[in-house]
Design an enzyme around this catalytic site. Structure first.
Site, short mmCIF file in Angstrom:
data_model
loop_
_atom_site.label_atom_id
_atom_site.label_comp_id
_atom_site.label_asym_id
_atom_site.label_seq_id
_atom_site.Cartn_x
_atom_site.Cartn_y
_atom_site.Cartn_z
CB SER A 173 -0.95 -0.06 1.20
OG SER A 173 -1.84 1.03 1.18
CG ASP A 214 -2.83 3.99 -1.38
OD1 ASP A 214 -3.60 3.94 -2.37
OD2 ASP A 214 -2.81 3.12 -0.50
CG ASP A 252 -2.98 -0.63 -2.27
OD1 ASP A 252 -3.01 0.54 -1.85
OD2 ASP A 252 -3.57 -1.57 -1.69
CG ASP A 306 -6.37 0.87 -0.79
OD1 ASP A 306 -5.49 1.75 -0.88
OD2 ASP A 306 -6.38 0.02 0.14
MG MG Z 1 -3.62 1.37 0.03
#
Ligand code: MG
Length: 454
Positions: A100, A241, A243, A245
């Site tokens: 992340s 960020d 990844d 999400d």
């Molecule tokens: Mg993330």
């Protein structure tokens, strides 16, 4: 009703994380793969973010799954919410190699359930028992799993987001996207272009060394994004960020929108279309609740962690509660009509819809929110659990919330005090209607906590 937290050995709130090669070795990830294969036999979808260690760790994970007889669909590099979206399509589960927002040397594994949500605490404890238990047997040669690359499945995720919006929604709008060299390089610009936007990018080439900025989208790291928004006359800038999400924004003037205010702007938009319940952790800013209330909706609080938000949203909806939205005050927003996880690509598309529909600039939308004042601090304290247990006695007659840590309400302010599960640290958030109220509550709390330190 919110889920209670259960302490785990290896997995944190967001999966396993560690420095690749040191804490998180290919051997450990291979074992995680075998454990998941034993627990969720069938076909598992696997993906990763752009980190340089992702190739090795992804292969280790897939080898573990195949060795237990699971089939693997290798989705390649994609955002975590894209994998979560795809897993719902009949897979026995999913696994994402990602750390992340952590720095480039980190990596991790996040396990996804067949319904697209992150694996819950009880199931994760079962998985850990397999990981730390007796060696998991490797299947016989004639029952080994098969691996199929399916990078083209990513288009289904993009189409899934687009299905919520009219096609020409962003016509005439310029948006600058900073995917931070992460997997959103191949999703968010495409989503916004398909919505009719003119899209410019910063850090728009996938690169696991993260040459332009760190995976955490901090104000300092987003200077290039802010500059390009200003020089191009864009409506707003968006950054993800590592990844994707989460999504954060800068307005048309290049000013960073604080994430609780971002959340509240989306709350206002959604509450003007339907009335219901917004689900969020106790740590989220009061601006979210005040905005929801102003629009005739209410807020339900959960422990800190997106998994608790997602699970609570689903449980409430199963009970017939009209849940309309959820999320965290860090740019991680959950749209239940789309899927039960944070989704940065969906958040990007939603912001196009908000700006196009409101006829207002993003800075104006932020300015019209209820004004709140937040103070955050942390203290080193060896006896943090003891302090937390004793704290309520110091505030007799005050309304207390014990959903996660201790939340103390005064007339127009609150303080949330939580102890870290892994370090001797106490974290404080104070959220107040005026700077003076905030400072007074913070000073009172600080003197009481320091007085109890062992
Ligand atoms: Mg993330």
């Amino acid at each position: 009703m919110a889920a209670q937290k259960i302490l785990k050995r290896l997995f944190g709130t967001n999966g396993v994380r560690g420095v690749a090669g040191a804490d998180l070795t290919p051997e450990l990830v291979f074992t995680i793969g075998k454990a998941l294969g034993q627990m969720r036999p069938g076909c598992i979808a696997v993906g990763r973010d752009t980190r340089t260690s992702g190739e090795t760790l992804g292969k280790a994970l897939r080898a573990g799954l195949l060795a237990t007889g699971c089939d693997v669909h290798d989705c390649g590099i994609l955002p975590t919410p894209a994998l979560q979206y795809l897993v719902r399509d009949g897979y026995a589960g999913g696994a994402m190699i990602t750390a992340s927002h952590n720095p480039p040397e980190y990596n991790g594994v996040k396990i996804i359930e067949p319904d697209g949500t992150e694996m819950g605490d009880e199931e994760t404890v079962q998985l850990e028992e397999l990981i730390f238990g007796p060696a998991i047997p490797v299947t016989a040669w004639d029952r080994a799993g098969q691996e199929t690359p399916v990078p083209h499945h990513l288009d289904r995720y993009i189409e899934g987001i687009l299905s919520h919006f009219p096609g020409s929604l962003g016509k005439g709008m310029t948006v600058v996207v900073d995917p931070g060299s992460g997997p959103a390089c191949i999703t968010t610009p495409k989503i916004l272009e398909k919505l009719g936007c003119r899209v410019l990018t910063v850090n728009g080439v996938m690169d696991g060394t993260f040459p332009g900025r760190l995976p955490e989208p901090s104000v300092d790291g987003l200077k290039n994004l802010a500059d390009l928004v200003l020089s191009s006359g864009a409506s707003f800038g968006i950054a993800h960020d590592g990844d994707a999400d989460r999504a954060v924004f800068v307005d048309e003037k290049g000013t960073f929108i604080e994430e609780n205010e971002e959340f509240a702007i989306v709350v206002q938009h959604i509450c003007r279309q339907k009335t219901g319940v917004i689900v969020t952790p106790v740590s989220s800013g009061q601006v979210v609740e005040e905005t929801a209330r102003r629009e005739g909706s209410t807020v339900r609080y959960t422990p800190v962690g997106s998994i608790y938000v997602a699970r609570t949203m689903r449980e409430l909806m199963e009970q017939g509660v009209p849940v309309i939205f959820g999320g965290e005050g860090n740019g991680g927003l959950i749209f239940p009509d789309h899927q039960f996880c944070r989704d940065g690509g969906m958040t990007a598309a939603m912001m196009v819809s908000i700006i196009a529909g409101s006829g207002k600039k993003l800075s104006e939308l932020a300015r019209q929110l209820p004004r709140r004042h937040i103070i955050k601090d942390k203290f080193m304290a060896k006896n943090s659990a003891e302090i937390l247990a004793a704290l309520p006695l110091h505030f007799p007659g005050r309304t207390l919330d014990r959903t996660d840590g201790v939340k103390i309400y005064t007339s127009n302010a609150w303080a949330l005090v939580r102890a870290s599960g892994t370090e001797p640290i106490i974290r404080i958030i104070v959220d107040a209607g005026s700077p003076a109220e905030g400072r007074a509550l913070y000073a009172d709390l600080k003197s009481r906590i320091t007085g109890m330190m062992g």
